[in-house]
Design an enzyme around this catalytic site. Structure first.
Site, PDB file in Angstrom:
ATOM      1  N   ARG A  18       0.832  -1.209   0.000  1.00 58.52           N
ATOM      2  CA  ARG A  18       0.000   0.000   0.000  1.00 58.52           C
ATOM      3  C   ARG A  18       0.864   1.254   0.000  1.00 58.52           C
ATOM      4  O   ARG A  18       0.511   2.267  -0.614  1.00 58.52           O
ATOM      5  CB  ARG A  18      -0.993   0.006   1.164  1.00 58.52           C
ATOM      6  CG  ARG A  18      -1.986   1.168   1.117  1.00 58.52           C
ATOM      7  CD  ARG A  18      -3.111   1.017   2.121  1.00 58.52           C
ATOM      8  NE  ARG A  18      -4.148   0.107   1.661  1.00 58.52           N
ATOM      9  CZ  ARG A  18      -5.196   0.462   0.898  1.00 58.52           C
ATOM     10  NH1 ARG A  18      -5.356   1.714   0.527  1.00 58.52           N
ATOM     11  NH2 ARG A  18      -6.076  -0.423   0.528  1.00 58.52           N
ATOM     12  N   GLU A  24      -9.626   6.057   6.905  1.00 62.07           N
ATOM     13  CA  GLU A  24      -8.189   6.325   6.925  1.00 62.07           C
ATOM     14  C   GLU A  24      -7.738   7.598   6.217  1.00 62.07           C
ATOM     15  O   GLU A  24      -6.821   8.267   6.702  1.00 62.07           O
ATOM     16  CB  GLU A  24      -7.437   5.136   6.308  1.00 62.07           C
ATOM     17  CG  GLU A  24      -7.557   3.861   7.107  1.00 62.07           C
ATOM     18  CD  GLU A  24      -7.109   2.666   6.288  1.00 62.07           C
ATOM     19  OE1 GLU A  24      -7.851   2.245   5.384  1.00 62.07           O
ATOM     20  OE2 GLU A  24      -6.000   2.167   6.537  1.00 62.07           O
TER      21      GLU A  24
HETATM   22  N1  MTE Z   1     -12.197   5.537  14.239  1.00 63.07           N
HETATM   23  C1  MTE Z   1     -12.267   5.254  15.556  1.00 63.07           C
HETATM   24  N2  MTE Z   1     -12.994   6.053  16.347  1.00 63.07           N
HETATM   25  N3  MTE Z   1     -11.600   4.201  16.093  1.00 63.07           N
HETATM   26  C2  MTE Z   1     -10.812   3.375  15.311  1.00 63.07           C
HETATM   27  O1  MTE Z   1     -10.227   2.409  15.812  1.00 63.07           O
HETATM   28  N4  MTE Z   1      -9.953   2.897  13.040  1.00 63.07           N
HETATM   29  C3  MTE Z   1      -9.628   3.465  11.731  1.00 63.07           C
HETATM   30  C4  MTE Z   1     -10.851   4.165  11.133  1.00 63.07           C
HETATM   31  N5  MTE Z   1     -11.448   5.047  12.091  1.00 63.07           N
HETATM   32  C5  MTE Z   1     -10.712   3.659  13.918  1.00 63.07           C
HETATM   33  C6  MTE Z   1     -11.460   4.751  13.410  1.00 63.07           C
HETATM   34  C7  MTE Z   1      -9.135   2.485  10.769  1.00 63.07           C
HETATM   35  S1  MTE Z   1      -7.522   2.043  10.823  1.00 63.07           S
HETATM   36  C8  MTE Z   1      -9.942   1.959   9.807  1.00 63.07           C
HETATM   37  S2  MTE Z   1      -9.340   0.904   8.624  1.00 63.07           S
HETATM   38  C9  MTE Z   1     -11.369   2.266   9.732  1.00 63.07           C
HETATM   39  O2  MTE Z   1     -11.773   3.156  10.768  1.00 63.07           O
HETATM   40  C10 MTE Z   1     -12.146   0.960   9.832  1.00 63.07           C
HETATM   41  O3  MTE Z   1     -13.496   1.149   9.849  1.00 63.07           O
HETATM   42  P1  MTE Z   1     -14.390   1.407   8.536  1.00 63.07           P
HETATM   43  O4  MTE Z   1     -13.825   0.540   7.465  1.00 63.07           O
HETATM   44  O5  MTE Z   1     -15.732   1.011   8.954  1.00 63.07           O
HETATM   45  O6  MTE Z   1     -14.247   2.845   8.226  1.00 63.07           O
HETATM   46  N1  HPA Z   2      -5.722  -2.495   4.276  1.00 60.02           N
HETATM   47  C1  HPA Z   2      -5.923  -2.951   5.512  1.00 60.02           C
HETATM   48  N2  HPA Z   2      -5.744  -4.191   5.868  1.00 60.02           N
HETATM   49  C2  HPA Z   2      -5.347  -5.055   4.938  1.00 60.02           C
HETATM   50  C3  HPA Z   2      -5.119  -4.663   3.620  1.00 60.02           C
HETATM   51  C4  HPA Z   2      -5.321  -3.311   3.271  1.00 60.02           C
HETATM   52  O1  HPA Z   2      -5.133  -2.890   2.112  1.00 60.02           O
HETATM   53  N3  HPA Z   2      -4.727  -5.739   2.927  1.00 60.02           N
HETATM   54  C5  HPA Z   2      -4.715  -6.762   3.812  1.00 60.02           C
HETATM   55  N4  HPA Z   2      -5.093  -6.362   5.029  1.00 60.02           N
HETATM   56 MO1  MOS Z   3      -7.144   0.087   9.259  1.00 57.49          MO
HETATM   57  S1  MOS Z   3      -5.133   0.338   9.387  1.00 57.49           S
HETATM   58  O1  MOS Z   3      -7.048  -0.702   7.678  1.00 57.49           O
HETATM   59  O2  MOS Z   3      -7.370  -1.177  10.375  1.00 57.49           O
END
Ligand code: MTE
Ligand code: HPA
Ligand code: MOS
Length: 771
Positions: free
Chosen positions: A308, A720
């Site tokens: 990534r 993210e």
């Molecule tokens: N927001 C909160 N409040 N707490 C979290 O742990 N994790 C982040 C983001 N926002 C997180 C957060 C990460 S690393 C990801 S990948 C996404 O939320 C995952 O949730 P989603 O795919 O439903 O957005």
């Molecule tokens: N994002 C987060 N987690 C993952 C991914 C990615 O692209 N690929 C495998 N695990």
């Molecule tokens: Mo988020 S780093 O893809 O859990």
């Protein structure tokens, strides 16, 4: 209440203490689980003696690797992570012994009586040392397009540089926790704080040597995860399960903060080198970059994270000739892991820094250089890995943000300010984010759901995603209400459980609502088509019609009607009752897989992303030249979430993600001593942002009027991407430091820009000014 305005759980349940976390669940006869871990970074275990400890009062069981009934492995992708160390330890914090005790005091006492002796082995703690020794953990990867060697020779200007980006501690409020409850026979129930219950189930089954259908993993919610519980929540669950299996009693493990910080992996630090070639105007012609990451002692997700990083090395910019080399190295530190952005931030930091350097070199505004190099709309729109950038929002967003932030005038005002102030300098920077949405491991882009309608008309929704504070359940709630056409009060989102929705992917890659939202929608469509048959029969009678087509049936406002006669309604609840009496199933699963994505890692080519999310930020800082400290005066953010599923939640994600990024680029510095001991293992030494670090003026807006066709309710993922908007702060600090030397010299500090690093850079520039 409108389904898009639903309040996040935190609005009421968190603040009143009603929300249940793993450590709030207490089982009958529950024991305390404790992990005894290595105090050496790399050593052979020459003696391990637990006999004395086992005799102590209150100690129920003590386990070592020899007591593992199944496989001694918990590597999620590669089998290189023993669950408990055997003869060798490879980092400080590696689990060696597990204790089950009646009380915490007894567990602590027992730890003192466990004898472990080590014979030290050679350690590699420094990434540069790992690079020098070519201590690769996985084969190098390359993404390449155009002719890099030739263009580097022919480009009017070529700059080169290096960049270090630091590690980052997740600092989820709830530390790693698990409660394992043994059932009948081999059954094991795990209450986990895991982003990936299906993988937690796999690892627990493997260490216990039982099949997956004996293991149920349930996740109500996490008190934050940020990637830190994508794989590493498996560890604590596996340890608790081993103890519960050995004692036939429930065992809870809840790591202390300091232990959590020492044991678990962090964001990968990177060391990168680049060459960038451009013309007089500032148009980038060629970019060659080598990204080197510190994987720590095991592979974990390092391959995907490196990938990534490489797939985001060019960020929002079209560059015709690109070579990206990615390497991940093994060191004697805890295995580094997923962290919001998943390598994206590390890849983007390098190009954003390089563009700043170009601007300084050409004495131009860096925002102008950025704009000039943005991906084009119908041309200049192919990424180095071959995906076409569609629905590019960069130019629209740039124009809007430049205007709303009053960028040009403030830039002038800052120059004037800097001329008259010697010891205080201001800086400003605009940076964009283009973030690819989808797991780059294509098969992971799938999700399931299980939806029941009960005879009172209420609905229970299960999906494979997990709630970690990001508001996924609230979003799914809104999606379900809108798709069913009923009020949110009729719907409940229940806990995530592997026995309800199996074989799920981690809730990660920001795609939780995209994937699970679609799976839920799929299930709802199936149920609606069954209900429609009943509705057609009933409405034909009521409307006295011979025929009524299924596509004329509308589900809205808790009722069902034909679009030609909205006044003749059947209440949703009555229709459900009738369907039940007609012996129609009111329960179904749903499924979704993202269409059309693929990526060939060996070739570095493909279409890994379903779409891109865009964001842009302008930040202004004020720097104290004498201390190196800066404060964030103002940030303006414009972010693209398509048609928002829930604007309040999206704004929260943008603000939170941005501030988490600000921590990474400014104050969050991780240090180890020469033996590999983590020095920054508590909040007194590890500085995450506080309320004081929020910009004094903070304007966050969603881009409206740009629906994302083809995704759930035309929305875009948001979790993210906003983290990377924090480069605007890091580069605003650079701009302010640059002002100390009248923009004649390149400020040389890496990331994070701690006050100390900034002060050293200021000193260097002042030295050059004196000469
Ligand atoms: N927001 C909160 N409040 N707490 C979290 O742990 N994790 C982040 C983001 N926002 C997180 C957060 C990460 S690393 C990801 S990948 C996404 O939320 C995952 O949730 P989603 O795919 O439903 O957005
Ligand atoms: N994002 C987060 N987690 C993952 C991914 C990615 O692209 N690929 C495998 N695990
Ligand atoms: Mo988020 S780093 O893809 O859990």
């Amino acid at each position: 209440m409108k389904s898009t305005n639903l309040k996040h759980d935190s609005a009421f349940k968190h603040v009143t203490g009603q929300s249940v976390y793993v450590n709030d669940i207490k089982a009958n006869r529950q024991l305390i689980g404790r992990v005894v871990y290595s105090t050496e970074a790399h050593a052979r275990i020459s003696l391990l003696d637990t006999k004395a400890a086992l005799k102590l009062n209150g100690i129920v069981s003590i386990l070592t690797s020899k007591d593992i009934p199944g496989k001694n492995q918990m590597g999620p992708v590669v089998d290189d992570e023993p669950c408990l160390a055997e003869d060798e330890v490879t980092f400080i914090g590696q689990a060696i012994v597990l204790i089950a005790a009646e009380t915490e005091e007894a567990a602590f006492e027992a730890e003192k009586f466990i004898l472990i002796e080590y014979e030290e082995l050679e350690t590699i703690l420094d990434l540069h040392q790992a690079i020098a020794k070519n201590n690769l953990i996985t084969p190098p990867r390359i993404i390449e397009c155009g002719n890099v060697a030739e263009t580097l020779k022919s480009a009017p200007h070529v700059l080169s540089g290096e960049l270090e980006t630091g590690a980052q501690e997740h600092w989820y409020l709830e530390t790693q926790s698990a409660l394992a409850i043994p059932g009948e026979g081999k059954e094991m129930l795990i209450h986990a704080s895991s982003q990936n219950p299906a993988e937690t189930q796999t690892i627990v089954a493997e260490v216990l040597g039982i099949s997956k259908n004996e293991v149920d993993v349930e996740v109500r919610r996490m008190g934050g995860a940020f990637g830190g519980k994508e794989t590493q929540a498996n560890h604590v669950a596996a340890w608790a399960a081993l103890l519960a299996n050995a004692t036939h009693r429930p065992v809870g493990i809840h790591l202390f903060r300091d232990d959590d910080q020492k044991i678990t992996g962090k964001r990968h630090r990177f060391f990168s080198k680049y060459q960038i070639g451009f013309n007089n105007e500032g148009k980038i012609l060629v970019y060659s970059v080598e990204l080197n990451s510190d994987a720590g002692s095991a592979t974990d997700l390092s391959r995907a994270i490196l990938e990534r990083a490489m797939l985001h090395a060019e960020n929002a910019y079209f560059i015709p000739n690109v070579k990206i080399v990615g390497k991940a190295y093994k060191t004697n530190l805890p295995s580094n892991t997923a962290f919001r952005g998943f390598g994206g931030p590390q890849g983007m930091a390098v190009i954003e820094n390089a563009i700043d350097k170009i601007a300084r070199f050409l004495k131009k505004d860096s925002a102008e250089i950025r704009y000039l190099n943005f991906y084009g709309i119908n041309e200049r729109n192919i990424t180095p890995y071959g995906e076409t950038v569609l629905n590019n929002r960069l130019h629209i967003m740039f124009d809007k943000l430049l205007a709303s932030s009053n960028y040009a005038e403030r830039k002038k005002a800052i120059n004037t300010f800097n001329i008259v102030h010697e010891f205080v300098k201001r800086g400003i920077s605009l940076t964009p984010v283009k973030f690819g949405i989808s797991f780059t491991t294509a098969f992971l882009n799938q999700a399931g759901a299980l939806v029941h309608i009960y005879t009172d008309g209420t609905i229970a929704i299960n999906h494979g995603g997990t709630e970690m504070g990001q508001g996924l359940n609230t979003k799914i709630h809104g999606i379900a209400a809108a798709e069913f056409g009923v009020s949110p009060e009729f719907i409940k989102i229940s806990v995530t459980n592997t026995s309800k929705v199996p074989n799920t992917s981690a809730t990660a890659a920001s795609s939780g609502s995209d994937l699970n939202g679609m799976a839920v929608k799929n299930a709802i469509e199936i149920l609606k088509s069954r209900l429609t048959e009943v509705a057609v029969t009933q409405l034909k009678e009521k409307l006295n019609k011979e025929t009524l087509a299924a596509d004329q049936i509308i589900f809205s406002d808790n009722s069902i009607y034909a679009d030609s006669h909205p006044e003749i309604k059947i209440a949703f609840r009555d229709l459900v009752k009738q369907a039940y009496l007609n012996q129609i199933s009111l329960s179904t699963t749903g499924f979704y897989k993202t269409p059309g994505i693929f990526y060939n890692r060996e070739l570095g080519k493909g279409n890994p992303f379903y779409y891109y999310a865009y964001g842009m930020a302008v930040s202004e800082v004020e720097l104290d030249v004498l201390t190196g400290e800066s404060k964030l005066l103002r940030t303006d953010i414009l972010h693209d979430v398509g048609d928002s599923l829930n604007p309040e939640i999206d704004l929260g994600q943008i603000e939170g993600g941005f501030i988490q990024g600000v921590g990474w680029v400014t104050t969050e510095e991780i240090k180890w001593d020469k033996r590999g001991n983590l020095l920054t293992h508590s909040p007194d030494t590890y500085k995450i942002p506080t309320v004081n670090d929020i910009p004094r003026i903070f304007n966050v807006e969603l881009l409206t009027g740009y629906p994302n066709e083809g995704s759930i309710r035309k929305s875009k993922a948001v979790g993210e991407p906003p983290l990377m908007l924090a480069f605007s702060v890091w580069l605003a600090i650079k701009d302010a430091v640059s002002a100390v030397g009248n923009h004649l010299f390149e400020p040389r500090f890496s990331l994070p820009a701690t006050a100390e690093a900034v002060l050293l850079s200021i000193e260097e520039i002042r030295g050059k000014l004196r000469n």
